[in-house]
Design a protein around this motif. Structure first.
Motif, PDB file in Angstrom:
ATOM      1  N   ALA A  25       0.833  -1.315  -0.010  1.00 42.07           N
ATOM      2  CA  ALA A  25      -0.033   0.064  -0.120  1.00 42.07           C
ATOM      3  C   ALA A  25       0.980   1.355   0.060  1.00 42.07           C
ATOM      4  CB  ALA A  25      -0.920  -0.046   1.164  1.00 42.07           C
ATOM      5  N   LEU A  26       0.458   2.277  -0.839  1.00 37.03           N
ATOM      6  CA  LEU A  26       1.322   3.395  -0.803  1.00 37.03           C
ATOM      7  C   LEU A  26       0.080   4.478  -1.007  1.00 37.03           C
ATOM      8  CD1 LEU A  26       3.206   2.687  -4.185  1.00 37.03           C
ATOM      9  CD2 LEU A  26       4.104   2.668  -1.962  1.00 37.03           C
ATOM     10  N   ASP A  27       0.572   5.820  -0.563  1.00 33.82           N
ATOM     11  CA  ASP A  27      -0.223   6.964  -0.833  1.00 33.82           C
ATOM     12  C   ASP A  27      -0.218   7.392  -1.903  1.00 33.82           C
ATOM     13  OD1 ASP A  27      -0.731   6.906   2.122  1.00 33.82           O
ATOM     14  OD2 ASP A  27       1.175   8.345   2.455  1.00 33.82           O
ATOM     15  N   VAL A  28      -1.379   7.179  -2.701  1.00 40.65           N
ATOM     16  CA  VAL A  28      -1.716   7.607  -3.990  1.00 40.65           C
ATOM     17  C   VAL A  28      -2.263   9.020  -4.016  1.00 40.65           C
ATOM     18  CG1 VAL A  28      -2.540   6.900  -5.934  1.00 40.65           C
ATOM     19  CG2 VAL A  28      -1.755   5.209  -4.683  1.00 40.65           C
ATOM     20  N   ASP A  29      -1.819   9.996  -4.784  1.00 39.73           N
ATOM     21  CA  ASP A  29      -2.421  11.399  -4.804  1.00 39.73           C
ATOM     22  C   ASP A  29      -3.354  11.219  -6.012  1.00 39.73           C
ATOM     23  OD1 ASP A  29      -1.457  12.110  -2.364  1.00 39.73           O
ATOM     24  OD2 ASP A  29       0.301  12.958  -3.179  1.00 39.73           O
ATOM     25  N   PHE A  30      -4.656  11.466  -5.915  1.00 41.28           N
ATOM     26  CA  PHE A  30      -5.389  11.988  -7.074  1.00 41.28           C
ATOM     27  C   PHE A  30      -5.888  13.506  -7.139  1.00 41.28           C
ATOM     28  CE2 PHE A  30      -6.245   7.504  -5.998  1.00 41.28           C
ATOM     29  CZ  PHE A  30      -6.314   6.801  -6.957  1.00 41.28           C
ATOM     30  N   GLN A  49     -17.448  14.342   4.455  1.00 39.37           N
ATOM     31  CA  GLN A  49     -18.549  13.727   4.934  1.00 39.37           C
ATOM     32  C   GLN A  49     -18.898  12.411   4.291  1.00 39.37           C
ATOM     33  OE1 GLN A  49     -21.750  16.640   5.108  1.00 39.37           O
ATOM     34  NE2 GLN A  49     -20.688  17.961   6.147  1.00 39.37           N
ATOM     35  N   SER A  50     -18.102  12.049   3.375  1.00 34.54           N
ATOM     36  CA  SER A  50     -18.429  10.846   2.837  1.00 34.54           C
ATOM     37  C   SER A  50     -17.765   9.726   3.711  1.00 34.54           C
ATOM     38  CB  SER A  50     -18.038  10.679   1.398  1.00 34.54           C
ATOM     39  OG  SER A  50     -16.518  10.602   1.362  1.00 34.54           O
ATOM     40  N   GLU A  51     -17.832   8.321   2.826  1.00 33.18           N
ATOM     41  CA  GLU A  51     -17.115   7.333   3.381  1.00 33.18           C
ATOM     42  C   GLU A  51     -15.675   6.974   2.935  1.00 33.18           C
ATOM     43  OE1 GLU A  51     -19.624   3.623   3.252  1.00 33.18           O
ATOM     44  OE2 GLU A  51     -21.268   4.741   4.105  1.00 33.18           O
ATOM     45  N   LEU A  52     -15.376   8.099   2.259  1.00 34.22           N
ATOM     46  CA  LEU A  52     -13.888   8.009   1.583  1.00 34.22           C
ATOM     47  C   LEU A  52     -12.779   8.095   2.750  1.00 34.22           C
ATOM     48  CD1 LEU A  52     -12.258   8.162  -1.087  1.00 34.22           C
ATOM     49  CD2 LEU A  52     -11.921  10.615  -0.476  1.00 34.22           C
ATOM     50  N   GLU A  53     -11.738   6.916   2.668  1.00 37.54           N
ATOM     51  CA  GLU A  53     -11.000   6.902   3.459  1.00 37.54           C
ATOM     52  C   GLU A  53      -9.663   7.556   3.081  1.00 37.54           C
ATOM     53  OE1 GLU A  53     -10.433   3.522   5.895  1.00 37.54           O
ATOM     54  OE2 GLU A  53     -12.322   3.239   6.056  1.00 37.54           O
ATOM     55  N   GLY A  54      -9.367   8.911   3.346  1.00 35.91           N
ATOM     56  CA  GLY A  54      -8.286   9.408   2.658  1.00 35.91           C
ATOM     57  C   GLY A  54      -8.141  10.910   3.281  1.00 35.91           C
ATOM     58  N   ILE A  73      -5.113   8.749  -1.055  1.00 32.77           N
ATOM     59  CA  ILE A  73      -5.784   7.454  -0.481  1.00 32.77           C
ATOM     60  C   ILE A  73      -4.299   6.386  -0.527  1.00 32.77           C
ATOM     61  CG2 ILE A  73      -7.322   5.773  -1.160  1.00 32.77           C
ATOM     62  CD1 ILE A  73      -8.917   7.581  -2.878  1.00 32.77           C
ATOM     63  N   ASN A  74      -4.248   5.687   0.692  1.00 31.24           N
ATOM     64  CA  ASN A  74      -3.654   4.734   0.910  1.00 31.24           C
ATOM     65  C   ASN A  74      -4.002   3.247   0.323  1.00 31.24           C
ATOM     66  OD1 ASN A  74      -2.348   2.465   2.985  1.00 31.24           O
ATOM     67  ND2 ASN A  74      -0.819   4.235   2.711  1.00 31.24           N
ATOM     68  N   MET A  75      -3.405   2.978  -0.824  1.00 32.04           N
ATOM     69  CA  MET A  75      -3.863   1.778  -1.398  1.00 32.04           C
ATOM     70  C   MET A  75      -2.928   0.971  -2.030  1.00 32.04           C
ATOM     71  SD  MET A  75      -5.835   3.818  -4.561  1.00 32.04           S
ATOM     72  CE  MET A  75      -6.225   2.430  -5.462  1.00 32.04           C
ATOM     73  N   VAL A  76      -3.047  -0.181  -2.468  1.00 33.07           N
ATOM     74  CA  VAL A  76      -2.042  -0.976  -3.223  1.00 33.07           C
ATOM     75  C   VAL A  76      -2.399  -0.301  -4.675  1.00 33.07           C
ATOM     76  CG1 VAL A  76      -1.417  -3.185  -3.954  1.00 33.07           C
ATOM     77  CG2 VAL A  76      -2.186  -2.856  -1.679  1.00 33.07           C
ATOM     78  N   TYR A  79      -3.618  -1.530 -11.218  1.00 34.02           N
ATOM     79  CA  TYR A  79      -4.025  -1.041 -12.172  1.00 34.02           C
ATOM     80  C   TYR A  79      -5.400  -0.734 -12.280  1.00 34.02           C
ATOM     81  CZ  TYR A  79      -5.358   0.116 -17.085  1.00 34.02           C
ATOM     82  OH  TYR A  79      -5.990   0.595 -18.173  1.00 34.02           O
ATOM     83  N   GLN A  80      -6.251  -2.061 -12.211  1.00 32.78           N
ATOM     84  CA  GLN A  80      -7.915  -1.700 -11.899  1.00 32.78           C
ATOM     85  C   GLN A  80      -8.248  -1.087 -10.843  1.00 32.78           C
ATOM     86  OE1 GLN A  80      -9.570  -2.797 -14.816  1.00 32.78           O
ATOM     87  NE2 GLN A  80     -11.071  -1.303 -13.645  1.00 32.78           N
ATOM     88  N   ALA A  81      -7.520  -0.814  -9.646  1.00 37.05           N
ATOM     89  CA  ALA A  81      -7.921  -0.121  -8.636  1.00 37.05           C
ATOM     90  C   ALA A  81      -7.738   1.205  -8.839  1.00 37.05           C
ATOM     91  CB  ALA A  81      -7.307  -0.771  -7.169  1.00 37.05           C
ATOM     92  N   ILE A  82      -6.657   1.519  -9.484  1.00 37.08           N
ATOM     93  CA  ILE A  82      -6.538   2.960  -9.911  1.00 37.08           C
ATOM     94  C   ILE A  82      -7.539   3.626 -10.919  1.00 37.08           C
ATOM     95  CG2 ILE A  82      -4.884   4.424 -11.160  1.00 37.08           C
ATOM     96  CD1 ILE A  82      -3.678   3.860  -8.409  1.00 37.08           C
TER      97      ILE A  82
END
Length: 128
Positions: A25-30, A49-54, A73-76, A79-82
Motif C-alpha cells: 500500500a502506498l499513498d496515492v494522490d488523485f 462527510q463521505s465514507e472515503l478514507e483519505g 488514498i492509501n492503497m495498493v 491497475y484496475q484499482a487505480i
C-alpha cells in the motif's frame, strides 16, 4: 510485470522501473481540478462527510490557474484499482463542475530509507 498501454499503465510501469514496490500500500494522490473556488470547497465538504478514507488538500494551482483538490488514498497501486478510483472521483468531481487530472505517488513513502539521514548517529535519546 505487464501493464496496459495507456497513461495509467505507463505510470505504473515507470514506478516499477524506479524500484517502487507495487505490492504494498502506498499513498496515492488523485488530482481533481475546479475552475471555481466555491465548487472546489463544496466538493471538499462533500468528500469529508463521505465514507472515503483519505486525506484532502485544497489549494490554488498557480500553473493551471485552477483550484486543485488532492485526494490522498492509501492503497495498493493495482491497475484496475487505480482506474476504478479515477472513474469514481471523476464522476464525483463532475457533480461540482470539476474533473480528475491524473494521479501520482510521492517518491518517498513510509519505510523508504532513501532519504534517511545517514550522518545521524543514534544515542539514548533517539526515538526511531
Amino acid at each position: 510485470m505487464q501493464f496496459p498501454d495507456d497513461d495509467n499503465g505507463k505510470m505504473l510501469a515507470a514506478m516499477a522501473e524506479a524500484g517502487i514496490d507495487l505490492t504494498k500500500a502506498l499513498d496515492v494522490d488523485f488530482f481533481l481540478i475546479f475552475d471555481d473556488q466555491r465548487d472546489a470547497e463544496s466538493a471538499v465538504e462533500e468528500l469529508s462527510q463521505s465514507e472515503l478514507e483519505g486525506e484532502l488538500e485544497l489549494h490554488l494551482n498557480d500553473e493551471l490557474g485552477k483550484w486543485e483538490l488532492i485526494v490522498c488514498i492509501n492503497m495498493v497501486p493495482e491497475y484496475q484499482a487505480i482506474v476504478d478510483q479515477e472513474v469514481e472521483l471523476n464522476e464525483f468531481a463532475a457533480e461540482f463542475g470539476g474533473a480528475t487530472d491524473g494521479w501520482g505517488v510521492m517518491q518517498h513513502q513510509e519505510g523508504d530509507d532513501e532519504f534517511a539521514d545517514h550522518d545521524h548517529e543514534c544515542d539514548d535519546d533517539c526515538h526511531h
